[in-house]
Scaffold this active site. Structure first.
Site, PDB file in Angstrom:
ATOM      1  N   GLY A  36       0.834  -1.213   0.000  1.00 49.99           N
ATOM      2  CA  GLY A  36       0.000   0.000   0.000  1.00 49.99           C
ATOM      3  C   GLY A  36       0.861   1.253   0.000  1.00 49.99           C
ATOM      4  N   HIS A  37       1.854   1.277   0.892  1.00 48.22           N
ATOM      5  CA  HIS A  37       2.770   2.426   0.934  1.00 48.22           C
ATOM      6  C   HIS A  37       3.509   2.562  -0.408  1.00 48.22           C
ATOM      7  CE1 HIS A  37       2.962   1.298   5.407  1.00 48.22           C
ATOM      8  NE2 HIS A  37       2.462   2.526   5.417  1.00 48.22           N
ATOM      9  N   GLN A 150      -6.839   5.751   0.923  1.00 49.50           N
ATOM     10  CA  GLN A 150      -8.267   5.710   1.283  1.00 49.50           C
ATOM     11  C   GLN A 150      -8.551   4.731   2.421  1.00 49.50           C
ATOM     12  OE1 GLN A 150     -11.111   4.277  -1.791  1.00 49.50           O
ATOM     13  NE2 GLN A 150     -12.120   3.490   0.044  1.00 49.50           N
ATOM     14  N   SER A 188       0.479  -2.110   8.298  1.00 49.95           N
ATOM     15  CA  SER A 188       1.687  -2.455   9.059  1.00 49.95           C
ATOM     16  C   SER A 188       1.322  -3.338  10.241  1.00 49.95           C
ATOM     17  CB  SER A 188       2.370  -1.179   9.556  1.00 49.95           C
ATOM     18  OG  SER A 188       2.668  -0.354   8.457  1.00 49.95           O
TER      19      SER A 188
HETATM   20  P1  AMP Z   1       0.798   4.548   7.888  1.00 52.37           P
HETATM   21  O1  AMP Z   1       2.227   4.121   7.732  1.00 52.37           O
HETATM   22  O2  AMP Z   1      -0.094   3.466   8.368  1.00 52.37           O
HETATM   23  O3  AMP Z   1       0.672   5.830   8.670  1.00 52.37           O
HETATM   24  O4  AMP Z   1       0.272   4.886   6.427  1.00 52.37           O
HETATM   25  C1  AMP Z   1       0.925   5.809   5.585  1.00 52.37           C
HETATM   26  C2  AMP Z   1       0.048   6.088   4.396  1.00 52.37           C
HETATM   27  O5  AMP Z   1      -0.181   4.884   3.676  1.00 52.37           O
HETATM   28  C3  AMP Z   1      -1.333   6.636   4.795  1.00 52.37           C
HETATM   29  O6  AMP Z   1      -1.705   7.658   3.876  1.00 52.37           O
HETATM   30  C4  AMP Z   1      -2.210   5.425   4.657  1.00 52.37           C
HETATM   31  O7  AMP Z   1      -3.566   5.745   4.398  1.00 52.37           O
HETATM   32  C5  AMP Z   1      -1.580   4.719   3.465  1.00 52.37           C
HETATM   33  N1  AMP Z   1      -1.930   3.308   3.468  1.00 52.37           N
HETATM   34  C6  AMP Z   1      -1.916   2.456   4.523  1.00 52.37           C
HETATM   35  N2  AMP Z   1      -2.369   1.235   4.164  1.00 52.37           N
HETATM   36  C7  AMP Z   1      -2.678   1.316   2.841  1.00 52.37           C
HETATM   37  C8  AMP Z   1      -3.191   0.380   1.883  1.00 52.37           C
HETATM   38  N3  AMP Z   1      -3.480  -0.868   2.205  1.00 52.37           N
HETATM   39  N4  AMP Z   1      -3.380   0.820   0.618  1.00 52.37           N
HETATM   40  C9  AMP Z   1      -3.104   2.106   0.265  1.00 52.37           C
HETATM   41  N5  AMP Z   1      -2.605   3.021   1.121  1.00 52.37           N
HETATM   42  C10 AMP Z   1      -2.404   2.643   2.396  1.00 52.37           C
END
Ligand code: AMP
Length: 279
Positions: A36-37, A150, A188
């Site tokens: 996703g990231h 999203q 994560s």
């Molecule tokens: P985080 O590291 O969880 O703070 O996420 C960093 C960015 O990655 C945020 O904008 C999240 O919404 C995005 N993100 C997290 N999981 C996914 C996913 N499965 N698909 C797309 N973007 C994601």
């Protein structure tokens, strides 16, 4: 890929790049990177001259100290993943770079109703923490475009509001949720799931699909009741299953022709998972 640990060095480097009028796309993360990231990095790369990613596990957005303590960290692996994805700059700050003094950890933002419902009501202070770290990062990087997922629907709305409050011109791009083949939204926190929990976790998305697939021949209340029972019997503890309009205003039932969102938050053991589906 250049790695910066100090904001002064990052800002100095970016100011040189900006004199060449290069556009900057920014992907903020808390690390333990997954597909996703990396999808956000790819999209940012197509649309900008320079892609900056940050990795910072932001303590002020954790309402649960154990969640913070157990948040997965894999810095070396993340660096390799970002490098392979073609990221240009990684900002990897220590806490003092983001929060140089006590007052910088206690800012407040007027998020209106976004700070009272769903995630905000289950995680008090969470979005204030998200805003604190993002304000700091946005001022350091001054990106042309910001890339977010999203998967964190309410967070996307909060960030849009923050950018407005700060009167910044940064354009916000929201990308679809990347999923494992099982349907489980990549996260994560999935790294903390046991083998057994990994088999059950995809039911969260399956329940959202089940509600969506039956919305024409049942009510939201009836479908919610059935899916709650199914998830609970499989070991989930449900925080909410909500139906809202696109602005997160609660709806009692499906409204044909209206953009609506199904949102869910539930825990498996001590691991909290969220997901959502646009109807
Ligand atoms: P985080 O590291 O969880 O703070 O996420 C960093 C960015 O990655 C945020 O904008 C999240 O919404 C995005 N993100 C997290 N999981 C996914 C996913 N499965 N698909 C797309 N973007 C994601």
């Amino acid at each position: 890929m250049k790695i910066f640990r100090y904001s002064s060095h990052l800002e100095e480097h970016l100011s040189l790049e900006k004199t060449g009028e290069k556009s900057i796309g920014f992907v903020p993360t808390m690390g333990a990177l997954h597909g996703g990231h990396l999808s956000l990095i790819s999209i940012a790369k197509k649309e900008n001259d320079i892609v900056v990613a940050s990795i910072f596990v932001n303590p002020t957005q954790f309402n649960n100290p154990e969640d913070l303590k157990k948040y997965p960290v894999q810095k070396e692996k993340d660096i390799v993943l970002l490098y392979r994805q073609g990221c240009d700059i990684l900002f990897l700050p220590e806490e003092t770079e983001i929060y140089p003094d006590e007052s910088s950890r206690h800012k407040t933002y007027d998020l209106g109703y976004l700070d009272t419902l769903l995630e905000a009501s289950h995680r008090p202070g969470h979005f204030q923490g998200v805003c604190m770290v993002l304000e700091s990062l946005l001022y350091m990087i001054m990106p042309d475009q910001l890339y977010i997922g999203q998967k964190d629907y309410q967070q996307c709305m909060v960030i849009s509001r923050l950018v407005n409050l700060l009167d910044m011109k940064t354009k916000i791009n929201i990308s679809p949720t990347l999923r494992d083949p099982s349907g489980l939204a990549m996260s994560s926190r999935n790294k903390r799931l046991s083998t057994e929990q990994k088999e059950i976790a995809p039911l969260l998305y399956a329940s959202l699909r089940q509600i969506k697939n039956n919305m024409e021949n049942s009510t939201f209340a009836a479908l919610k009741k059935a899916e709650t029972a199914r998830l609970v019997s499989n070991g989930f503890e449900i925080e909410y299953i909500a139906l809202t309009d696109e602005n997160l205003q609660s709806l009692q039932d499906f409204v044909p022709g209206k953009n609506t969102v199904l949102l869910i938050a539930a825990s498996l053991g001590k691991i909290r998972l969220i997901d959502n589906l646009l109807l």
